[in-house]
Motif scaffolding. Sequence first.
Motif, PDB file in Angstrom:
ATOM      1  N   LEU A 233     -10.242  -2.329  19.332  1.00 54.14           N
ATOM      2  CA  LEU A 233     -11.881  -2.918  18.822  1.00 54.14           C
ATOM      3  C   LEU A 233     -12.918  -1.729  18.385  1.00 54.14           C
ATOM      4  O   LEU A 233     -12.637  -0.623  18.850  1.00 54.14           O
ATOM      5  CB  LEU A 233     -12.690  -3.373  20.207  1.00 54.14           C
ATOM      6  N   SER A 234     -13.409  -1.920  17.207  1.00 49.15           N
ATOM      7  CA  SER A 234     -14.481  -0.936  16.894  1.00 49.15           C
ATOM      8  C   SER A 234     -15.865  -1.552  16.948  1.00 49.15           C
ATOM      9  O   SER A 234     -15.812  -2.660  16.860  1.00 49.15           O
ATOM     10  CB  SER A 234     -14.198  -0.542  15.446  1.00 49.15           C
ATOM     11  N   THR A 235     -16.929  -0.691  17.224  1.00 49.55           N
ATOM     12  CA  THR A 235     -18.369  -0.934  17.193  1.00 49.55           C
ATOM     13  C   THR A 235     -19.061  -0.105  16.224  1.00 49.55           C
ATOM     14  O   THR A 235     -18.363   0.924  16.137  1.00 49.55           O
ATOM     15  CB  THR A 235     -18.949  -0.962  18.543  1.00 49.55           C
ATOM     16  N   GLY A 236     -20.093  -0.698  15.737  1.00 45.67           N
ATOM     17  CA  GLY A 236     -20.925   0.235  14.861  1.00 45.67           C
ATOM     18  C   GLY A 236     -22.279  -0.327  15.245  1.00 45.67           C
ATOM     19  O   GLY A 236     -23.115  -0.744  14.631  1.00 45.67           O
ATOM     20  N   LEU A 237     -22.677   0.319  16.418  1.00 41.00           N
ATOM     21  CA  LEU A 237     -23.978  -0.250  17.033  1.00 41.00           C
ATOM     22  C   LEU A 237     -25.096   0.317  16.411  1.00 41.00           C
ATOM     23  O   LEU A 237     -26.212  -0.002  16.948  1.00 41.00           O
ATOM     24  CB  LEU A 237     -23.863   0.298  18.671  1.00 41.00           C
TER      25      LEU A 237
ATOM     26  N   SER B  92     -13.147  -4.888  27.815  1.00 42.04           N
ATOM     27  CA  SER B  92     -11.948  -5.360  28.860  1.00 42.04           C
ATOM     28  C   SER B  92     -10.856  -6.032  28.377  1.00 42.04           C
ATOM     29  O   SER B  92      -9.511  -6.016  28.642  1.00 42.04           O
ATOM     30  CB  SER B  92     -12.571  -6.003  29.794  1.00 42.04           C
ATOM     31  N   GLU B  93     -11.151  -7.125  27.250  1.00 42.96           N
ATOM     32  CA  GLU B  93      -9.979  -7.693  26.652  1.00 42.96           C
ATOM     33  C   GLU B  93      -8.823  -6.758  26.101  1.00 42.96           C
ATOM     34  O   GLU B  93      -7.708  -6.957  26.087  1.00 42.96           O
ATOM     35  CB  GLU B  93     -10.530  -8.578  25.760  1.00 42.96           C
ATOM     36  N   VAL B  94      -9.508  -5.772  25.593  1.00 44.57           N
ATOM     37  CA  VAL B  94      -8.827  -4.665  24.697  1.00 44.57           C
ATOM     38  C   VAL B  94      -7.981  -3.812  25.949  1.00 44.57           C
ATOM     39  O   VAL B  94      -6.725  -3.695  25.361  1.00 44.57           O
ATOM     40  CB  VAL B  94      -9.643  -4.106  23.870  1.00 44.57           C
ATOM     41  N   ALA B  95      -8.661  -3.533  26.807  1.00 45.29           N
ATOM     42  CA  ALA B  95      -8.005  -2.744  27.886  1.00 45.29           C
ATOM     43  C   ALA B  95      -7.011  -3.265  28.522  1.00 45.29           C
ATOM     44  O   ALA B  95      -5.841  -2.636  28.781  1.00 45.29           O
ATOM     45  CB  ALA B  95      -9.035  -2.291  28.974  1.00 45.29           C
ATOM     46  N   GLU B  96      -6.891  -4.784  28.558  1.00 41.12           N
ATOM     47  CA  GLU B  96      -5.890  -5.388  29.218  1.00 41.12           C
ATOM     48  C   GLU B  96      -4.567  -5.347  28.333  1.00 41.12           C
ATOM     49  O   GLU B  96      -3.527  -5.580  28.701  1.00 41.12           O
ATOM     50  CB  GLU B  96      -6.324  -6.958  29.247  1.00 41.12           C
TER      51      GLU B  96
ATOM     52  N   LYS C  57      -9.159 -11.882  21.038  1.00 44.86           N
ATOM     53  CA  LYS C  57      -7.948 -12.048  21.620  1.00 44.86           C
ATOM     54  C   LYS C  57      -6.616 -12.526  20.735  1.00 44.86           C
ATOM     55  O   LYS C  57      -5.562 -11.878  20.620  1.00 44.86           O
ATOM     56  CB  LYS C  57      -8.035 -13.234  22.855  1.00 44.86           C
ATOM     57  N   ILE C  58      -7.210 -13.194  19.813  1.00 44.77           N
ATOM     58  CA  ILE C  58      -6.184 -13.770  18.797  1.00 44.77           C
ATOM     59  C   ILE C  58      -5.875 -12.573  17.645  1.00 44.77           C
ATOM     60  O   ILE C  58      -4.699 -12.252  17.449  1.00 44.77           O
ATOM     61  CB  ILE C  58      -6.783 -14.975  18.100  1.00 44.77           C
ATOM     62  N   GLY C  59      -6.912 -11.978  17.189  1.00 44.65           N
ATOM     63  CA  GLY C  59      -6.931 -10.979  16.423  1.00 44.65           C
ATOM     64  C   GLY C  59      -5.930  -9.670  16.708  1.00 44.65           C
ATOM     65  O   GLY C  59      -5.146  -9.132  16.196  1.00 44.65           O
ATOM     66  N   LEU C  60      -6.034  -9.391  18.321  1.00 41.08           N
ATOM     67  CA  LEU C  60      -5.280  -8.393  18.701  1.00 41.08           C
ATOM     68  C   LEU C  60      -3.705  -9.282  18.807  1.00 41.08           C
ATOM     69  O   LEU C  60      -2.646  -8.124  18.615  1.00 41.08           O
ATOM     70  CB  LEU C  60      -5.768  -8.065  20.251  1.00 41.08           C
ATOM     71  N   LYS C  61      -3.417 -10.401  19.261  1.00 36.89           N
ATOM     72  CA  LYS C  61      -2.348 -10.721  19.332  1.00 36.89           C
ATOM     73  C   LYS C  61      -1.476 -10.878  17.885  1.00 36.89           C
ATOM     74  O   LYS C  61      -0.315 -10.620  17.965  1.00 36.89           O
ATOM     75  CB  LYS C  61      -2.342 -12.120  19.865  1.00 36.89           C
TER      76      LYS C  61
ATOM     77  N   PRO D  51       0.885  -1.172  -0.054  1.00 33.31           N
ATOM     78  CA  PRO D  51       0.059  -0.024  -0.043  1.00 33.31           C
ATOM     79  C   PRO D  51       0.898   1.330  -0.115  1.00 33.31           C
ATOM     80  O   PRO D  51       1.964   1.230   0.511  1.00 33.31           O
ATOM     81  CB  PRO D  51      -0.713  -0.252   1.321  1.00 33.31           C
ATOM     82  N   ALA D  52       0.145   2.154  -0.764  1.00 35.33           N
ATOM     83  CA  ALA D  52       1.117   3.519  -0.572  1.00 35.33           C
ATOM     84  C   ALA D  52       1.198   4.422   0.652  1.00 35.33           C
ATOM     85  O   ALA D  52       2.355   4.911   0.945  1.00 35.33           O
ATOM     86  CB  ALA D  52       0.440   4.471  -1.526  1.00 35.33           C
ATOM     87  N   THR D  53       0.103   4.080   1.697  1.00 36.12           N
ATOM     88  CA  THR D  53       0.285   4.586   3.041  1.00 36.12           C
ATOM     89  C   THR D  53       0.503   3.632   4.001  1.00 36.12           C
ATOM     90  O   THR D  53       0.470   2.451   3.704  1.00 36.12           O
ATOM     91  CB  THR D  53      -1.063   5.268   3.316  1.00 36.12           C
ATOM     92  N   ASN D  54       0.841   3.765   5.283  1.00 33.12           N
ATOM     93  CA  ASN D  54       1.080   2.788   6.163  1.00 33.12           C
ATOM     94  C   ASN D  54      -0.455   2.479   6.679  1.00 33.12           C
ATOM     95  O   ASN D  54      -1.462   3.274   6.553  1.00 33.12           O
ATOM     96  CB  ASN D  54       1.575   3.765   7.684  1.00 33.12           C
ATOM     97  N   PHE D  55      -0.752   1.226   6.977  1.00 34.97           N
ATOM     98  CA  PHE D  55      -2.022   0.579   7.458  1.00 34.97           C
ATOM     99  C   PHE D  55      -1.857  -0.048   8.807  1.00 34.97           C
ATOM    100  O   PHE D  55      -1.142  -0.848   9.032  1.00 34.97           O
ATOM    101  CB  PHE D  55      -2.520  -0.163   6.326  1.00 34.97           C
ATOM    102  N   ALA D  56      -2.909   0.105   9.566  1.00 46.95           N
ATOM    103  CA  ALA D  56      -3.107  -0.339  10.871  1.00 46.95           C
ATOM    104  C   ALA D  56      -4.714  -0.688  10.991  1.00 46.95           C
ATOM    105  O   ALA D  56      -5.335   0.103  10.386  1.00 46.95           O
ATOM    106  CB  ALA D  56      -2.565   0.421  12.184  1.00 46.95           C
ATOM    107  N   THR D  57      -5.042  -1.559  11.773  1.00 47.50           N
ATOM    108  CA  THR D  57      -6.585  -2.036  11.667  1.00 47.50           C
ATOM    109  C   THR D  57      -6.949  -2.246  13.250  1.00 47.50           C
ATOM    110  O   THR D  57      -6.178  -2.893  14.179  1.00 47.50           O
ATOM    111  CB  THR D  57      -6.715  -3.164  10.879  1.00 47.50           C
ATOM    112  N   LEU D  58      -8.291  -1.786  13.415  1.00 48.14           N
ATOM    113  CA  LEU D  58      -9.010  -2.468  14.535  1.00 48.14           C
ATOM    114  C   LEU D  58      -9.676  -3.730  14.188  1.00 48.14           C
ATOM    115  O   LEU D  58      -9.697  -4.006  13.267  1.00 48.14           O
ATOM    116  CB  LEU D  58     -10.215  -1.156  14.934  1.00 48.14           C
ATOM    117  N   VAL D  59      -9.903  -4.548  15.132  1.00 50.40           N
ATOM    118  CA  VAL D  59     -10.903  -5.567  15.114  1.00 50.40           C
ATOM    119  C   VAL D  59     -12.373  -5.234  15.337  1.00 50.40           C
ATOM    120  O   VAL D  59     -12.731  -4.435  16.175  1.00 50.40           O
ATOM    121  CB  VAL D  59     -10.559  -6.684  16.150  1.00 50.40           C
ATOM    122  N   GLY D  60     -13.073  -5.546  14.252  1.00 50.16           N
ATOM    123  CA  GLY D  60     -14.441  -5.141  14.300  1.00 50.16           C
ATOM    124  C   GLY D  60     -15.689  -6.082  15.008  1.00 50.16           C
ATOM    125  O   GLY D  60     -15.431  -7.464  14.630  1.00 50.16           O
ATOM    126  N   HIS D  61     -16.006  -5.195  15.826  1.00 50.95           N
ATOM    127  CA  HIS D  61     -17.359  -6.119  16.657  1.00 50.95           C
ATOM    128  C   HIS D  61     -18.202  -6.800  15.855  1.00 50.95           C
ATOM    129  O   HIS D  61     -18.586  -8.062  16.060  1.00 50.95           O
ATOM    130  CB  HIS D  61     -17.940  -5.309  17.456  1.00 50.95           C
TER     131      HIS D  61
END
Length: 530
Positions: free
Chosen positions: A184-188, A206-210, A174-178, A136-146
């Motif tokens: 984490l993102s939510t679209g409530l 709470s898992e993300v906070a840890e 947990k695996i996605g973060l590892k 990719p042309a830009t740097n990329f990071a991702t959240l895990v989608g709820h």
Amino acid sequence: MYDILIKNGTIIDGTGRPMYRADLAIKEGVIADIGELRHAQAEKVIDAAGQYVTPGFVDVNNHSDTYWQLLANPSLESLLYQGVTTIIGGNSGASLAPLTEPGIIRSIQKWTDIQKINFNWLSMKEFLAAVERRRPATNFATLVGHGTLRRGAMKDETRTITPEEISVMERLLKIGLKEGGIGLSTGLRYTHARDAGARELMTLVSEVAERDGVYATYVRDEEAGLVKAVEEAITIARETKIPLHISHLKAVGEENWHLMDEAFNLIETAALNGIDVSFDVYPYTTTGSVLYTLLPEWITRDGRKMMLERLKDGQVRAAVLRDMRKKPTDYSRILISASTLSKMLSRRRISEIAALQGKSPEETVLDFLSASDGRAIVSLEVLSPKNVLRAIQHPFSIISSNGAGYSIAHKATGDLVHPRNFGTFPKVFAEYVREKKALSWEEAVHKMSGLPAKKFRLEKRGALVRGFAADVVVFDPEKIQDLATMENPYQYAVGISHLAINGILALENGTLGKVRSGKVLRSKQSWFSW
């Protein structure tokens, strides 16, 4: 000998500190020195006299992944011309991984025709490796989608989630973060996530906070229930002690504009009580959404397929029309942006289409949803200019596009994309800094670089500091300008002469370079397992 030497420019370092005159040297992808470097030598020397030199901009609410542009068009030209060097994906509850099986990719069908895409990953590790292969042309990071996790646990079923399924979501998260997810993102507001309750959300957050991640939420309601929705987000952050980011905070509809005062008050009070809270904003009064959000919530609660099936029933359809007419909606302010139907219908207002067909706007919406298989994106002129200004000025706001990277060639598809995809960051400089003087240059740059990089845990990015990644923008403060409009969005911004991403020039003298030098940015905990 340096790789690049930027001389005679005015440094705005991204921290919010006052601008100052200095030279900047780049070597091996990082900022090697800043100061008076008149005798230094470099392979390439850039004379930045009369220009500002800033960190690359970080777009924390970007959808290049879920709109499939990151993979189909990794050059992401419209972002480069805006000075964007890093994008965060996986927003609004939808990420491209982790997937329990290929069909879970349906979490992005609101925005992308999934019949036309191909992919070969399931895990976060496999997905990020696939992105790296696309360079990719830009740097990329991702959240895990709820929403992606929820589909993985429940498939397409709409019912009360079980404790066992919440455990499945927790394990996938947990695996996605590892494996590299940064939070984490939510679209409530979306149908598949509306039923998510406190226990489910608290468990996941709470898992993300840890793991020192961030929680980004598209709140449950942006209309009459906005205040209650913001309260819910803040309660989760307070209970879990997690950094909270509210995606595209806004009050939709003139009858709800006054609610922004209370939303701001809630955010400010939360910050005073020690909660790390921020929100992002784009500089437009027109927003984008999926067409089905115009319907009463009860008809969409069981998902798209069930909605379309139920709309075939005459009595149900009549009840939907009745409820839609109770709500004050100006259909002359709603444009069809993209759908699976004829592109001739894009760029038309719903009121226009209704008049041509001799039907009410409400009937037109239902007919359009049925004909497009429920897949249509609209632009709505429903935001207050005053609220947009106040949000941009707010000390806890981050500038973000809520868009994606496109090439001008995408115009041939007939899709009427939002101008924010081409103009967000230069528009803030041109309109809110240079013209309205609502922000200083230093404040605006901070909201685009240092503040988002710190919030989203991007190590050694977002500031012009020795040893930090050489993501650097050089622009003329008198010339930087957005050109994209609602009528003609496919116009690149102007005014940026040079853009370096990881020490490689992506723009040189306003012309695109040939090398895509973006990197995949993974969470810290993944460094030890990658």
